[in-house]
Design a protein around this motif. Structure first.
Motif, PDB file in Angstrom:
ATOM      1  N   PHE A 175     -57.027 -25.761  21.299  1.00  0.00           N
ATOM      2  CA  PHE A 175     -56.432 -27.093  21.411  1.00  0.00           C
ATOM      3  C   PHE A 175     -55.365 -27.115  22.502  1.00  0.00           C
ATOM      4  N   ALA A 176     -54.509 -26.096  22.516  1.00  0.00           N
ATOM      5  CA  ALA A 176     -53.484 -26.024  23.563  1.00  0.00           C
ATOM      6  C   ALA A 176     -54.126 -25.934  24.943  1.00  0.00           C
ATOM      7  N   PHE A 177     -55.243 -25.231  25.029  1.00  0.00           N
ATOM      8  CA  PHE A 177     -55.944 -25.108  26.304  1.00  0.00           C
ATOM      9  C   PHE A 177     -56.463 -26.465  26.778  1.00  0.00           C
ATOM     10  N   THR A 178     -57.000 -27.262  25.864  1.00  0.00           N
ATOM     11  CA  THR A 178     -57.483 -28.592  26.256  1.00  0.00           C
ATOM     12  C   THR A 178     -56.323 -29.490  26.681  1.00  0.00           C
ATOM     13  N   VAL A 179     -55.167 -29.328  26.032  1.00  0.00           N
ATOM     14  CA  VAL A 179     -53.986 -30.091  26.451  1.00  0.00           C
ATOM     15  C   VAL A 179     -53.583 -29.670  27.860  1.00  0.00           C
ATOM     16  N   TRP A 180     -53.573 -28.364  28.116  1.00  0.00           N
ATOM     17  CA  TRP A 180     -53.231 -27.881  29.457  1.00  0.00           C
ATOM     18  C   TRP A 180     -54.219 -28.405  30.497  1.00  0.00           C
ATOM     19  N   GLN A 181     -55.497 -28.450  30.173  1.00  0.00           N
ATOM     20  CA  GLN A 181     -56.493 -28.941  31.126  1.00  0.00           C
ATOM     21  C   GLN A 181     -56.218 -30.384  31.538  1.00  0.00           C
ATOM     22  N   SER A 182     -55.584 -31.153  30.658  1.00  0.00           N
ATOM     23  CA  SER A 182     -55.254 -32.535  30.992  1.00  0.00           C
ATOM     24  C   SER A 182     -54.009 -32.631  31.867  1.00  0.00           C
ATOM     25  N   ALA A 183     -53.214 -31.553  31.923  1.00  0.00           N
ATOM     26  CA  ALA A 183     -51.993 -31.542  32.742  1.00  0.00           C
ATOM     27  C   ALA A 183     -51.767 -30.126  33.263  1.00  0.00           C
ATOM     28  N   PRO A 184     -52.620 -29.648  34.177  1.00  0.00           N
ATOM     29  CA  PRO A 184     -52.600 -28.236  34.577  1.00  0.00           C
ATOM     30  C   PRO A 184     -51.392 -27.799  35.392  1.00  0.00           C
ATOM     31  N   ASP A 185     -50.564 -28.727  35.845  1.00  0.00           N
ATOM     32  CA  ASP A 185     -49.388 -28.340  36.623  1.00  0.00           C
ATOM     33  C   ASP A 185     -48.162 -28.080  35.755  1.00  0.00           C
ATOM     34  N   THR A 186     -48.254 -28.396  34.479  1.00  0.00           N
ATOM     35  CA  THR A 186     -47.094 -28.220  33.612  1.00  0.00           C
ATOM     36  C   THR A 186     -47.301 -27.054  32.661  1.00  0.00           C
ATOM     37  N   MET A 187     -46.242 -26.683  31.947  1.00  0.00           N
ATOM     38  CA  MET A 187     -46.336 -25.655  30.916  1.00  0.00           C
ATOM     39  C   MET A 187     -46.652 -26.314  29.582  1.00  0.00           C
ATOM     40  N   VAL A 188     -47.531 -25.687  28.828  1.00  0.00           N
ATOM     41  CA  VAL A 188     -47.931 -26.190  27.514  1.00  0.00           C
ATOM     42  C   VAL A 188     -47.725 -25.065  26.516  1.00  0.00           C
ATOM     43  N   GLY A 189     -46.904 -25.307  25.497  1.00  0.00           N
ATOM     44  CA  GLY A 189     -46.616 -24.228  24.569  1.00  0.00           C
ATOM     45  C   GLY A 189     -46.204 -24.696  23.194  1.00  0.00           C
ATOM     46  N   TYR A 190     -45.964 -23.715  22.323  1.00  0.00           N
ATOM     47  CA  TYR A 190     -45.701 -23.980  20.913  1.00  0.00           C
ATOM     48  C   TYR A 190     -44.266 -23.700  20.480  1.00  0.00           C
ATOM     49  N   VAL A 191     -43.432 -23.202  21.391  1.00  0.00           N
ATOM     50  CA  VAL A 191     -42.051 -22.868  21.017  1.00  0.00           C
ATOM     51  C   VAL A 191     -41.100 -23.648  21.926  1.00  0.00           C
ATOM     52  N   PRO A 192     -40.667 -24.841  21.495  1.00  0.00           N
ATOM     53  CA  PRO A 192     -39.803 -25.673  22.341  1.00  0.00           C
ATOM     54  C   PRO A 192     -38.336 -25.280  22.228  1.00  0.00           C
ATOM     55  N   ARG A 193     -37.620 -25.474  23.329  1.00  0.00           N
ATOM     56  CA  ARG A 193     -36.176 -25.262  23.355  1.00  0.00           C
ATOM     57  C   ARG A 193     -35.547 -26.354  24.229  1.00  0.00           C
ATOM     58  N   MET A 194     -34.223 -26.467  24.162  1.00  0.00           N
ATOM     59  CA  MET A 194     -33.542 -27.570  24.834  1.00  0.00           C
ATOM     60  C   MET A 194     -32.272 -27.080  25.521  1.00  0.00           C
ATOM     61  N   HIS A 195     -31.898 -27.751  26.583  1.00  0.00           N
ATOM     62  CA  HIS A 195     -30.588 -27.528  27.198  1.00  0.00           C
ATOM     63  C   HIS A 195     -29.731 -28.768  26.928  1.00  0.00           C
ATOM     64  N   TRP A 196     -28.458 -28.547  26.699  1.00  0.00           N
ATOM     65  CA  TRP A 196     -27.539 -29.649  26.414  1.00  0.00           C
ATOM     66  C   TRP A 196     -26.337 -29.582  27.345  1.00  0.00           C
ATOM     67  N   VAL A 197     -25.828 -30.734  27.713  1.00  0.00           N
ATOM     68  CA  VAL A 197     -24.591 -30.782  28.493  1.00  0.00           C
ATOM     69  C   VAL A 197     -23.441 -30.321  27.604  1.00  0.00           C
ATOM     70  N   ASP A 198     -22.652 -29.376  28.111  1.00  0.00           N
ATOM     71  CA  ASP A 198     -21.493 -28.879  27.370  1.00  0.00           C
ATOM     72  C   ASP A 198     -20.305 -29.792  27.672  1.00  0.00           C
ATOM     73  N   ARG A 199     -20.087 -30.752  26.800  1.00  0.00           N
ATOM     74  CA  ARG A 199     -19.045 -31.756  27.042  1.00  0.00           C
ATOM     75  C   ARG A 199     -17.639 -31.169  26.923  1.00  0.00           C
ATOM     76  N   LYS A 200     -17.502 -30.074  26.210  1.00  0.00           N
ATOM     77  CA  LYS A 200     -16.184 -29.460  26.076  1.00  0.00           C
ATOM     78  C   LYS A 200     -15.749 -28.792  27.379  1.00  0.00           C
ATOM     79  N   LYS A 201     -16.676 -28.088  28.009  1.00  0.00           N
ATOM     80  CA  LYS A 201     -16.346 -27.376  29.244  1.00  0.00           C
ATOM     81  C   LYS A 201     -16.452 -28.270  30.469  1.00  0.00           C
ATOM     82  N   GLY A 202     -17.401 -29.208  30.456  1.00  0.00           N
ATOM     83  CA  GLY A 202     -17.564 -30.108  31.594  1.00  0.00           C
ATOM     84  C   GLY A 202     -17.949 -29.355  32.853  1.00  0.00           C
ATOM     85  N   ASN A 203     -17.721 -29.978  34.002  1.00  0.00           N
ATOM     86  CA  ASN A 203     -17.992 -29.356  35.309  1.00  0.00           C
ATOM     87  C   ASN A 203     -19.432 -28.866  35.436  1.00  0.00           C
TER      88      ASN A 203
END
Length: 330
Positions: A175-203
């Motif tokens: 199933f993941a392979f078929t999803v990748w075939q629909s968008a072959p330039d991107t990464m397709v995976g099962y373990v998501p992570r996120m980046h957040w702006v550190d409002r305390k440190k700023g800059n």
């Protein structure tokens, strides 16, 4: 006499309508039978010749053996031979698998007994329509960068990057392979992570968000390469274009090569990855993520890479791909 004439006309009109209706039904029935006969002829002709040539029509070409029709596994391993054996035994039977490349970075080469065992498993469990190729990619240096080293003779466009301690159902891989075939330039995976702006440190500082932040907000900007599909061109891009300072940092700290690959793909495409819903079975529990201070070190990596790339290339998204065949609730 005059009184009976209208009755006679009505009778004639009625019988005419019946005759027309009967004739129309016969025409419809004849048309249906004709279509059925043509269908039977078409199927018989296709079974005989391998593709239909009736009335000049040609069936779809089988693309299962094209570079886009199959995928290659690139499996990272390190002195966990029992886990490696279990993983290879499992994945070798998955449909559309072309080859398995084991990223070997240990100081000693793989033993003859290990190679014999794995080759036997591959021969025994490969599908009849495709004998899977097993390759040990031997590296002189012990570095996590090795998992993204370019593979010159890779026959497929799709790379399925996975760790040796993860067992994933073949149906989910497909199933993941078929999803990748629909968008072959991107990464397709099962373990998501996120980046957040550190409002305390700023800059322009950021924080690394683990699974719980993804679960709470539904947002993510990375999928980890421990189980992900991406195009083989990113192996070459990582090998040739990834800043040497980032590679040195990864080798020294033994961490964050997956974040670096996410940065690389996002920087090249300006698009987010795709998170695919699925259940993962991890056989090992001694990875670096189990060590204390893991999130802090990952946060340091994110900010280090932002400095090297001169910007934050990661793109947040809320989209998730779900296999509707296995889900009651979308």
């Amino acid at each position: 006499m005059r009184g009976s004439l209208p009755i006679s006309r009505r009778s004639v009109f009625k019988w005419r309508q019946v005759a027309i209706g009967t004739l129309g039904s016969a025409k419809i029935m004849f048309l249906i039978l004709g279509c059925l006969a043509l269908t039977i002829l078409a199927v018989a002709n296709r079974n005989r010749t391998g593709s239909s040539s009736l009335m000049g029509w040609t069936g779809d070409v089988d693309r299962s053996y094209s570079p886009r029709g199959r995928y290659s596994i690139v499996m990272n391993t390190w002195k966990r031979y029992d886990l490696l054996k279990k993983s290879i035994s499992h994945y070798v039977s998955c449909p559309k698998l072309d080859s398995i490349h084991i990223v070997w970075s240990e100081p000693d080469p793989p033993s003859d007994s290990l190679k014999r065992y794995l080759n036997h498993v591959v021969r025994l469990n490969s599908r009849k329509d495709q004998q899977v190729e097993l390759v040990f990619d031997i590296n002189k240096e012990d570095s996590l960068n090795n998992r993204f080293k370019e593979i010159k003779d890779l026959r497929t466009d799709a790379v399925f990057s996975i760790d040796d301690d993860i067992i994933f159902p073949c149906s989910s891989v497909e199933f993941a392979f078929t999803v990748w075939q629909s968008a072959p330039d991107t990464m397709v995976g099962y373990v998501p992570r996120m980046h957040w702006v550190d409002r305390k440190k700023g800059n322009g500082k950021y924080k690394y968000g683990g699974w719980w932040s993804v679960w709470w907000t539904g947002s993510y900007s990375m999928v980890l390469s421990k189980i992900a599909f991406f195009h083989k061109k990113y192996l070459k891009l990582y090998t040739d274009e990834m800043p040497a300072s980032i590679k040195e940092y990864i080798t020294k700290n033994r961490n964050c090569e997956d974040i670096a690959m996410s940065f690389l793909v996002a920087n090249a495409t300006s698009t987010p990855p795709i998170w695919v819903k699925g259940k993962i079975f991890e056989m090992g529990s001694t990875g670096i993520s189990s060590i204390g201070g893991h999130s802090e070190r990952r946060t340091e990596c994110v900010n280090k890479f932002v400095g090297e790339f001169k910007r934050m290339p990661l793109v947040p998204t809320n989209m998730k791909a779900i296999d509707g065949r296995d889900s009651w609730f979308w």
